[in-house]
Design an enzyme around this catalytic site. Structure first.
Site, PDB file in Angstrom:
ATOM      1  N   HIS A 144       0.844  -1.202   0.000  1.00 57.02           N
ATOM      2  CA  HIS A 144       0.000   0.000   0.000  1.00 57.02           C
ATOM      3  C   HIS A 144       0.873   1.245   0.000  1.00 57.02           C
ATOM      4  O   HIS A 144       1.956   1.263   0.589  1.00 57.02           O
ATOM      5  CB  HIS A 144      -1.001  -0.004   1.160  1.00 57.02           C
ATOM      6  CG  HIS A 144      -0.407  -0.028   2.529  1.00 57.02           C
ATOM      7  ND1 HIS A 144      -0.079   1.117   3.215  1.00 57.02           N
ATOM      8  CD2 HIS A 144      -0.092  -1.054   3.365  1.00 57.02           C
ATOM      9  CE1 HIS A 144       0.401   0.797   4.412  1.00 57.02           C
ATOM     10  NE2 HIS A 144       0.430  -0.516   4.531  1.00 57.02           N
ATOM     11  N   ASP A 200      -0.326   4.405   0.843  1.00 55.76           N
ATOM     12  CA  ASP A 200      -0.692   5.421   1.836  1.00 55.76           C
ATOM     13  C   ASP A 200       0.065   5.159   3.132  1.00 55.76           C
ATOM     14  O   ASP A 200       0.591   4.058   3.344  1.00 55.76           O
ATOM     15  CB  ASP A 200      -2.211   5.439   2.086  1.00 55.76           C
ATOM     16  CG  ASP A 200      -2.727   4.148   2.706  1.00 55.76           C
ATOM     17  OD1 ASP A 200      -2.226   3.057   2.319  1.00 55.76           O
ATOM     18  OD2 ASP A 200      -3.616   4.205   3.565  1.00 55.76           O
ATOM     19  N   ASP A 225       6.652   0.980   6.359  1.00 60.03           N
ATOM     20  CA  ASP A 225       5.223   0.670   6.210  1.00 60.03           C
ATOM     21  C   ASP A 225       4.528   1.687   5.321  1.00 60.03           C
ATOM     22  O   ASP A 225       4.123   2.728   5.790  1.00 60.03           O
ATOM     23  CB  ASP A 225       4.591   0.616   7.594  1.00 60.03           C
ATOM     24  CG  ASP A 225       3.116   0.255   7.570  1.00 60.03           C
ATOM     25  OD1 ASP A 225       2.645  -0.240   6.540  1.00 60.03           O
ATOM     26  OD2 ASP A 225       2.451   0.483   8.594  1.00 60.03           O
ATOM     27  N   GLU A 274      -5.018   1.545   3.025  1.00 61.67           N
ATOM     28  CA  GLU A 274      -4.861   0.482   4.020  1.00 61.67           C
ATOM     29  C   GLU A 274      -4.870   1.057   5.430  1.00 61.67           C
ATOM     30  O   GLU A 274      -5.423   0.464   6.341  1.00 61.67           O
ATOM     31  CB  GLU A 274      -3.557  -0.292   3.771  1.00 61.67           C
ATOM     32  CG  GLU A 274      -3.467  -1.628   4.516  1.00 61.67           C
ATOM     33  CD  GLU A 274      -3.052  -1.509   5.963  1.00 61.67           C
ATOM     34  OE1 GLU A 274      -3.445  -2.364   6.770  1.00 61.67           O
ATOM     35  OE2 GLU A 274      -2.327  -0.550   6.322  1.00 61.67           O
ATOM     36  N   HIS A 312       3.964   3.270  12.266  1.00 62.32           N
ATOM     37  CA  HIS A 312       2.894   4.068  12.878  1.00 62.32           C
ATOM     38  C   HIS A 312       3.402   5.006  13.965  1.00 62.32           C
ATOM     39  O   HIS A 312       2.677   5.894  14.388  1.00 62.32           O
ATOM     40  CB  HIS A 312       1.752   3.210  13.476  1.00 62.32           C
ATOM     41  CG  HIS A 312       1.064   2.344  12.469  1.00 62.32           C
ATOM     42  ND1 HIS A 312      -0.178   1.795  12.680  1.00 62.32           N
ATOM     43  CD2 HIS A 312       1.442   1.930  11.238  1.00 62.32           C
ATOM     44  CE1 HIS A 312      -0.527   1.078  11.624  1.00 62.32           C
ATOM     45  NE2 HIS A 312       0.447   1.134  10.736  1.00 62.32           N
TER      46      HIS A 312
HETATM   47 ZN    ZN Z   1       1.092  -1.384   6.306  1.00 63.11          ZN
END
Ligand code: ZN
Length: 446
Positions: free
Chosen positions: A88, A90, A121, A152, A418
């Site tokens: 992904h 985003d 990520d 995602e 994150h």
């Molecule tokens: Zn991810």
């Protein structure tokens, strides 16, 4: 052959890193409406990267007003298997830039890592696929379909619609989802199970309205005490979930060293682990229950009143092999059976997500295990569980039941996806790219 591919991948790394850095500079934060343009810009950039590799039918698609995804195809030899490569484009919000040691959208190398939002990520997932494809130039050993999603990080709401609408283009024998990680630096893993989630609110009522605690205390139960009894019944004394009927299973036979657990969990030094049995079972293949919110009067200003009503949010992670329907029933029954003193209990399901157990056998898994072992110089991958949930994996399993699904990725225990200072371990990244390159070769051979 392996030596050739190893050298090829090594030579590709500087250019791949530069492609990754360009992607990281695009602020494709899908949760931020102000940056929708950036999400589209990152879809364009991804499409350009695959066009440059000779992909045909490179499309930027969206469904129901959702974020843009990139679908692209490149053919291998006639009769070769088709492999869908997912990632992904985003990213999560950067949150407070002050928490970062370098600007979140300016890729920065420090020590062994490249830092930046999305550096791991999952923009590194995109570039992993790019590297494996680039290694073969115009001689791809398999047919490749790229699918790079753009929402995602906000729950993949339109993924089922996209999978359905483009089903014919996306159909593949093997699906590689590069959005997870490895067990540790130097220790590869295939993610083969994910827990599911049931969230429910329980409300306990003992009175129509608050009454004087001096006049009625001792006879009438208050709602907080009563709710506390329900909550405490959810664990046994050792800290295992005491709700009957929930499924639990075995996990891979791997050690999670105490030191790593302390460092990664952030648990205070004196805090004991709850539950019994192997650590990875407690984290991956058994249920876990937490109270994540509580509604009751605040301590400051609390009066001498018996509280009539109190509410708690329960977050139940359920084991791979269980179902949310079963877990909801078990939890509801338990709460109703354990509410004391005739209090009224209301049980409301908030949301649910099914767990996933991937069948990690068959030729695609043999091909992957052999590729990983080669890429990591003889270290075989472990079957890793993930305590959290990635609901979109279930969407793929459902949309393409005949395909083998492999869940791989670039993350390691210190990636901080994150969080602030998200970083990609550069040496490990090269092994991840090599592993996927070898995987494509191995899949062609089978
Ligand atoms: Zn991810």
């Amino acid at each position: 052959m392996t030596d050739d591919l190893r050298a090829t991948v090594r030579d590709l790394m500087p250019a791949l890193r530069s492609d990754l850095e360009d992607l990281v500079r695009i602020q494709s934060v899908s949760a931020d409406p102000a940056r929708t343009g950036e999400v589209w810009r990152s879809a364009d950039a991804v499409a350009d990267l695959f066009r440059a590799e000779g992909f045909v039918e490179v499309d930027i698609v969206s469904a129901d007003g959702g974020a843009p995804a990139v679908i692209a195809r490149k053919a291998g030899p006639e009769g070769a298997p088709t492999v869908l490569l997912y990632a992904h484009h985003d990213v999560q919000p950067e949150n407070d830039p002050a928490d970062w040691d370098s600007p979140p959208f300016e890729p920065t190398e420090r020590g062994e890592r490249l830092y930046g939002r999305g550096a791991a990520d999952d923009k590194a997932g995109i570039v992993t696929h790019l590297g494996a494809i680039r290694a073969y130039g115009d001689d791809l050993p398999v047919n490749v379909v790229m699918f790079v999603e753009g929402e995602e990080e906000v729950g993949s709401d339109t993924l089922p619609a996209l999978l359905k609408e483009h089903q014919d283009k996306l159909r593949a024998d093997v699906i590689v989802i590069a959005d997870s990680g490895n067990w540790d630096i130097g220790e590869p893993a295939l993610t083969t199970s994910l827990r599911g989630l049931v969230r429910a609110d329980i409300e306990v009522r003992t009175l129509g309205h608050g009454v004087h605690s001096g006049m009625w205390g001792g006879l009438v139960p208050d709602a907080i005490m009563t709710l506390s009894r329900v909550i405490s019944s959810l664990y046994d004394d050792a800290g295992n979930v005491a709700v009957e009927g929930l499924f639990q299973g075995p996990a891979a036979d791997v050690e999670y060293p105490e030191e790593r657990l302390r460092a990664e969990s952030g648990a205070h030094g004196s805090v004991e682990w709850i539950g019994d049995g192997p650590v990875v079972e407690r984290l991956w293949t058994r249920p876990a229950l937490s109270v994540t919110g509580l509604d009751a009067p605040k301590v400051d200003g609390a009066s001498n009143t018996l509280v009539p009503v109190a509410r708690a949010k329960l977050s139940l992670r359920i084991a791979p092999g269980d179902t949310t329907a079963n877990a909801v029933e078990c939890l509801r029954r338990h709460c109703e059976a354990h509410v004391p003193w005739g209090a009224q209990l209301t049980f409301t399901v908030v949301d649910t997500g099914e767990p996933t157990r991937i069948d990690a056998t068959g030729p695609a898994y043999d091909a992957a295990r052999a590729a990983f072992e080669e890429a990591w110089d003889g270290v075989a991958p472990i079957d890793m569980g993930v305590g959290g949930s990635i609901p979109f994996i279930a969407e793929f399993l459902e949309a393409f039941p005949e395909a083998s699904v492999l869940v791989t990725g670039v993350e390691d225990p210190d990636t901080r996806a994150h969080g602030a200072n998200e970083g990609l371990h550069l040496a490990e990244f090269e092994r991840v790219v090599l592993a996927e390159t070898l995987l494509l070769r191995n899949l062609a051979a089978r």
